[in-house]
Design an enzyme around this catalytic site. Structure first.
Site, PDB file in Angstrom:
ATOM      1  N   ASP A  81      53.104 125.224  56.141  1.00  0.00           N
ATOM      2  CA  ASP A  81      52.198 125.860  55.177  1.00  0.00           C
ATOM      3  C   ASP A  81      52.986 126.053  53.888  1.00  0.00           C
ATOM      4  O   ASP A  81      53.652 127.064  53.701  1.00  0.00           O
ATOM      5  CB  ASP A  81      51.701 127.186  55.751  1.00  0.00           C
ATOM      6  CG  ASP A  81      50.625 127.822  54.893  1.00  0.00           C
ATOM      7  OD1 ASP A  81      50.308 127.261  53.825  1.00  0.00           O
ATOM      8  OD2 ASP A  81      50.111 128.878  55.286  1.00  0.00           O
ATOM      9  N   CYS A  96      46.531 125.510  50.393  1.00  0.00           N
ATOM     10  CA  CYS A  96      45.274 126.131  49.975  1.00  0.00           C
ATOM     11  C   CYS A  96      44.929 125.648  48.573  1.00  0.00           C
ATOM     12  O   CYS A  96      44.489 126.418  47.729  1.00  0.00           O
ATOM     13  CB  CYS A  96      45.357 127.655  50.042  1.00  0.00           C
ATOM     14  SG  CYS A  96      46.635 128.366  49.000  1.00  0.00           S
TER      15      CYS A  96
END
Length: 343
Positions: free
Chosen positions: A38, A91
């Site tokens: 991530d 994201c």
């Protein structure tokens, strides 16, 4: 890390080791079956909660961030077992940070392939072209989630697999978690005494036999951490710019004359707790969280505060008043949870 720990502790997870390190230089050696990558990104998927505006980035930021993303992913590849799985996540919607980074890494690492993701929910596929740029055709196996799909933020996911895995699996570098954290100046006898005192306190205060919990202790500083981590790679990693932040849940403070339980221990023990439980209504919880106290006819002493049969936090009763000992970092979500229930 604070956000991660907040979720680990709030949900009572006892099988998580949290490490603080630069992911680009994450310690190598022992290998993992699955690695989620991530990476930091431009966070375009969080536009809604930022009022539609992203922070201004200095010149050259994009080049800097994509370089970091590649290095983090390449280190993750090193850490993954042959036959293992990686999940690259951002994201952001920017293809340069998603398909662009992956295309370059895939070209330089033939041992890695894309394992297409299939989701039973609204989504879009990864792109293979954007403007004049062309990306690896395998990027169609990635997933893009836009805000209109789930009324949420944005997300990009690509699952990768590392070739191999047919040979005999190597567990080199993994070892049982010791009862005393490496480097602590504490004897086994002292640690065993602290564990016995903590288990006695748990039995007397909560009515729980520790053997029934199915966990083990790790002594670090003045704290006992309760965990279910059977093995870890910590002792095989060379010293460097990394540190272990948490192993399971910090459950008991041994510094006082009588071992002191944490609210995390209460969440972990859950409905096993049968002694000294004060059940409060939603309205009483709301008053307690706002005013800090609520009237009670319970005898004085330490108690476990519960809501709808679920132990929530540590508290105490004194002279007809209950007061809570909810950690400050947990008050906000607990107020939101209580506020969302019927009174």
């Amino acid at each position: 890390i604070r956000a991660l720990l907040g979720n680990v502790y709030r949900l009572g997870h006892r099988n998580v080791v949290v490490l603080a390190a630069d992911a680009r230089t994450f310690p190598t050696g022992p290998l993992f079956d699955r690695v989620m990558v991530d990476v930091p990104c431009s966070a375009q998927g969080t536009l809604r909660k930022r009022g539609g505006h992203l922070p201004h980035q200095r010149k050259g930021w994009e080049k800097q961030i994509t370089k970091a993303q590649r290095k983090i992913l390449e280190r993750a590849i090193q850490l993954t077992r042959p036959g293992g799985t990686l999940l690259y996540v951002t994201c952001t919607f920017d293809p340069i940070e998603n398909e662009g980074v992956l295309t370059r890494v895939l070209a330089e690492h033939p041992e890695i392939d894309v394992d297409p993701i299939e989701l039973d929910l609204p989504h879009a596929r990864g792109v293979t072209a954007f403007g004049k740029e062309r990306y690896d055709e395998r990027m169609a196996g990635a997933v893009r989630i836009y805000p209109h799909h789930l009324d949420s933020g944005g997300l990009f996911l690509c699952r990768l697999v590392k070739a191999g895995g047919g040979e005999e699996r190597s567990d080199a570098g993994w070892s049982p978690v010791p009862s005393i954290f490496p480097g602590e100046e504490l004897s086994e006898a002292e640690a065993e005494q602290d564990e016995a005192d903590a288990e006695r306190m748990i039995a007397e205060q909560f009515g729980v036999t520790f053997d029934d919990v199915g966990a083990q202790w790790l002594r670090r500083g003045t704290n006992l951490w309760m965990h279910e981590v059977p093995e870890w790679p910590v002792e095989a990693w060379e010293p460097g710019r990394w540190r272990v932040v948490a192993t399971g849940l910090r459950s008991v403070d041994t510094a006082a004359a009588v071992p002191r339980p944490t609210s995390d221990l209460i969440l972990a023990l859950g409905d096993r707790i049968s002694e000294r439980v004060v059940e409060l209504t939603v309205g009483e919880w709301s008053e307690l969280l706002e005013a800090g106290e609520v009237a009670s006819e319970r005898p004085d002493g330490r108690v476990t505060l519960a809501l709808e049969g679920t132990p929530i936090a540590r508290g105490f009763v004194r002279e007809g008043v209950v007061r809570h000992e909810v950690p400050k970092g947990r008050l906000r979500w607990l107020r939101a949870a209580v506020g969302g229930r019927d009174r």
